[in-house]
Design a protein around this motif. Structure first.
Motif, PDB file in Angstrom:
ATOM      1  N   ARG A   1     -27.295 -10.741 -32.948  1.00  0.00           N
ATOM      2  CA  ARG A   1     -27.611 -10.778 -31.519  1.00  0.00           C
ATOM      3  C   ARG A   1     -28.853 -11.621 -31.262  1.00  0.00           C
ATOM      4  O   ARG A   1     -28.907 -12.423 -30.321  1.00  0.00           O
ATOM      5  N   GLY A   2     -29.859 -11.437 -32.102  1.00  0.00           N
ATOM      6  CA  GLY A   2     -31.084 -12.203 -31.933  1.00  0.00           C
ATOM      7  C   GLY A   2     -30.862 -13.696 -32.084  1.00  0.00           C
ATOM      8  O   GLY A   2     -31.455 -14.507 -31.365  1.00  0.00           O
ATOM      9  N   VAL A   3     -29.992 -14.066 -33.025  1.00  0.00           N
ATOM     10  CA  VAL A   3     -29.671 -15.482 -33.239  1.00  0.00           C
ATOM     11  C   VAL A   3     -28.837 -16.021 -32.083  1.00  0.00           C
ATOM     12  O   VAL A   3     -29.135 -17.084 -31.523  1.00  0.00           O
ATOM     13  N   ASP A   4     -27.798 -15.291 -31.717  1.00  0.00           N
ATOM     14  CA  ASP A   4     -26.882 -15.753 -30.670  1.00  0.00           C
ATOM     15  C   ASP A   4     -27.550 -15.853 -29.305  1.00  0.00           C
ATOM     16  O   ASP A   4     -27.212 -16.734 -28.498  1.00  0.00           O
ATOM     17  N   GLN A   5     -28.508 -14.959 -29.035  1.00  0.00           N
ATOM     18  CA  GLN A   5     -29.148 -14.943 -27.720  1.00  0.00           C
ATOM     19  C   GLN A   5     -30.483 -15.679 -27.687  1.00  0.00           C
ATOM     20  O   GLN A   5     -31.137 -15.736 -26.641  1.00  0.00           O
TER      21      GLN A   5
ATOM     22  N   SER B   1     -34.576  -0.810 -32.787  1.00  0.00           N
ATOM     23  CA  SER B   1     -33.299  -1.515 -32.931  1.00  0.00           C
ATOM     24  C   SER B   1     -32.695  -1.908 -31.587  1.00  0.00           C
ATOM     25  O   SER B   1     -31.707  -2.640 -31.532  1.00  0.00           O
ATOM     26  N   ASN B   2     -33.297  -1.428 -30.486  1.00  0.00           N
ATOM     27  CA  ASN B   2     -32.745  -1.752 -29.162  1.00  0.00           C
ATOM     28  C   ASN B   2     -33.327  -3.042 -28.593  1.00  0.00           C
ATOM     29  O   ASN B   2     -32.773  -3.599 -27.639  1.00  0.00           O
ATOM     30  N   LYS B   3     -34.430  -3.499 -29.150  1.00  0.00           N
ATOM     31  CA  LYS B   3     -35.062  -4.718 -28.650  1.00  0.00           C
ATOM     32  C   LYS B   3     -34.466  -5.935 -29.335  1.00  0.00           C
ATOM     33  O   LYS B   3     -34.379  -5.992 -30.556  1.00  0.00           O
ATOM     34  N   VAL B   4     -34.055  -6.898 -28.545  1.00  0.00           N
ATOM     35  CA  VAL B   4     -33.470  -8.119 -29.082  1.00  0.00           C
ATOM     36  C   VAL B   4     -34.572  -9.165 -29.231  1.00  0.00           C
ATOM     37  O   VAL B   4     -35.218  -9.539 -28.253  1.00  0.00           O
ATOM     38  N   LEU B   5     -34.764  -9.631 -30.443  1.00  0.00           N
ATOM     39  CA  LEU B   5     -35.767 -10.660 -30.724  1.00  0.00           C
ATOM     40  C   LEU B   5     -35.104 -12.022 -30.799  1.00  0.00           C
ATOM     41  O   LEU B   5     -34.037 -12.156 -31.416  1.00  0.00           O
ATOM     42  N   PRO B   6     -35.700 -13.055 -30.222  1.00  0.00           N
ATOM     43  CA  PRO B   6     -35.180 -14.403 -30.437  1.00  0.00           C
ATOM     44  C   PRO B   6     -35.395 -14.812 -31.895  1.00  0.00           C
ATOM     45  O   PRO B   6     -36.530 -14.875 -32.363  1.00  0.00           O
TER      46      PRO B   6
END
Length: 365
Positions: A63-67, A33-38
């Protein structure tokens, strides 16, 4: 492969594509859950309204969507879940497409899409063989039981001992709904021992059109033991529906998998299943009553399958009414002997989200 090595291009909506996408994301979140996926959602929208999601998971997806535009690299592969007719668009140079296909005659457009993806993943071996006959290679990724949304309920739905048949899926010709209903009522119509519940709403046409299609399937006779349930917008309600039945009917002429039938058998319901196409990945003589197909018919319906268009050309399987009714009678005997389909419950362990995601990650290029 770590979660940061690829991006996702998925539909996050309430239909089958969205349900599978969400289950994939849940598994990736569970792993780290700490890894942000595009994450690039189709249409740029997130719609989890059909299911319950906790705040932490929702924040991770957001977060994945926004980043996504800040952290994505086109050098990394993209995993995409979508229709073949939108299969070529990708934010990455390496495109890996998971798609559903239900017919038997790929067009040159469909073949070209598959050829131009780095990897194409189908949900069953039948489809894989259909494309291999056209000289195109692909991989098979079985789908998974969704234990976030579906489970056996210790709940009594009816006051009598009726045996309830459930019919599921988007109301359309491909799924043979009209023939299934008309065949069933000939044998079981207005018999208090048996009931047919039809959750077969088509969201792409109006409610009035859905009701008209149902009326045509039933015919001029009123059957008190046949019910059209319409649209169910929440998985919690849909899980109630699946639990309220004893036997699920899966006689579609072409399926990528057959998710409602699969989830039903997974929670211990019996099934009458066409022994063809995607059903064959999970339905067998131990967990289902199999009905052999009887030839093929043209898939054209003027709506989703139109003659002469670049996509969705081909045939679907037909069935013999007597064979179908015999299958129903055999399933009734199974219910009377043991209310729980113990072999069906084993599907929950055989087809897990973890195995599905492992298969996906294993073929990403």
């Amino acid at each position: 492969m770590s979660c940061k090595d690829f991006s996702l291009n998925l539909p996050l909506n309430t239909v089958s594509f969205g349900q599978v996408s969400t289950l994939i994301l849940r598994e990736l979140y569970k792993r780290d859950s700490n890894k942000v996926l595009p994450i690039f959602p189709m249409g740029g929208t997130i719609d989890f309204s059909s299911q319950e999601v906790n705040q932490e998971f929702m924040e991770w997806v957001t977060r994945g969507v926004d980043q996504s535009h800040a952290i994505h690299s086109s050098q990394n592969p993209c995993f995409k879940l979508w229709h073949l007719n939108g299969g070529l668009e990708s934010p990455s140079r390496s495109l890996n497409l998971l798609t559903f296909y239900e017919l038997d005659e790929p067009t040159k457009h469909e073949i070209n899409v598959v050829k131009n993806c780095d990897k194409v993943l189908f949900t069953n071996k039948y489809t894989q063989k259909v494309f291999e006959s056209s000289g195109v290679k692909s991989n098979v990724v079985p789908l998974a039981f969704d234990n976030y949304n579906f489970s056996k309920l210790d709940k009594r739905f009816f006051d009598d001992d009726r045996i309830v048949f459930n019919l599921c899926g988007k109301f359309e010709k491909r799924k043979n709904h009209k023939k299934i209903i008309s065949s069933w009522v000939k044998k079981f119509g207005n018999n208090r021992k048996y009931f047919l519940q039809c959750a077969i709403f088509n969201p792409f046409i109006s409610e009035e059109q859905n009701k008209q299609l149902f009326a045509e399937a039933v015919g001029s006779t009123h059957y008190f033991n046949v019910q059209f349930l319409g649209s169910m917008k929440e998985n919690k309600l849909y899980n109630d529906f699946l639990n309220s039945g004893n036997i699920v009917i899966g006689m579609s002429g072409g399926e990528g998998w057959g998710l409602p039938e699969f989830q039903s058998v997974g929670i211990g319901k019996y099934a009458v299943i066409m022994n063809a196409t995607g059903y064959q990945e999970w339905a067998n003589a131990d967990n289902s009553v199999l009905v052999e197909p009887a030839g093929k018919i043209d898939s054209s319906d003027g709506m989703f399958f139109k003659k002469g268009t670049p996509f969705n050309q081909g045939r679907i399987y037909d069935f013999n009414e007597d064979d179908f009714i015999s299958g129903c009678e055999e399933a009734i005997k199974k219910v009377e002997k043991n209310i729980i389909n113990q072999e069906g419950v084993k599907l929950q362990e055989k087809f897990t989200a973890s195995k599905m995601v492992d298969s996906i990650l294993g073929v990403l290029t």
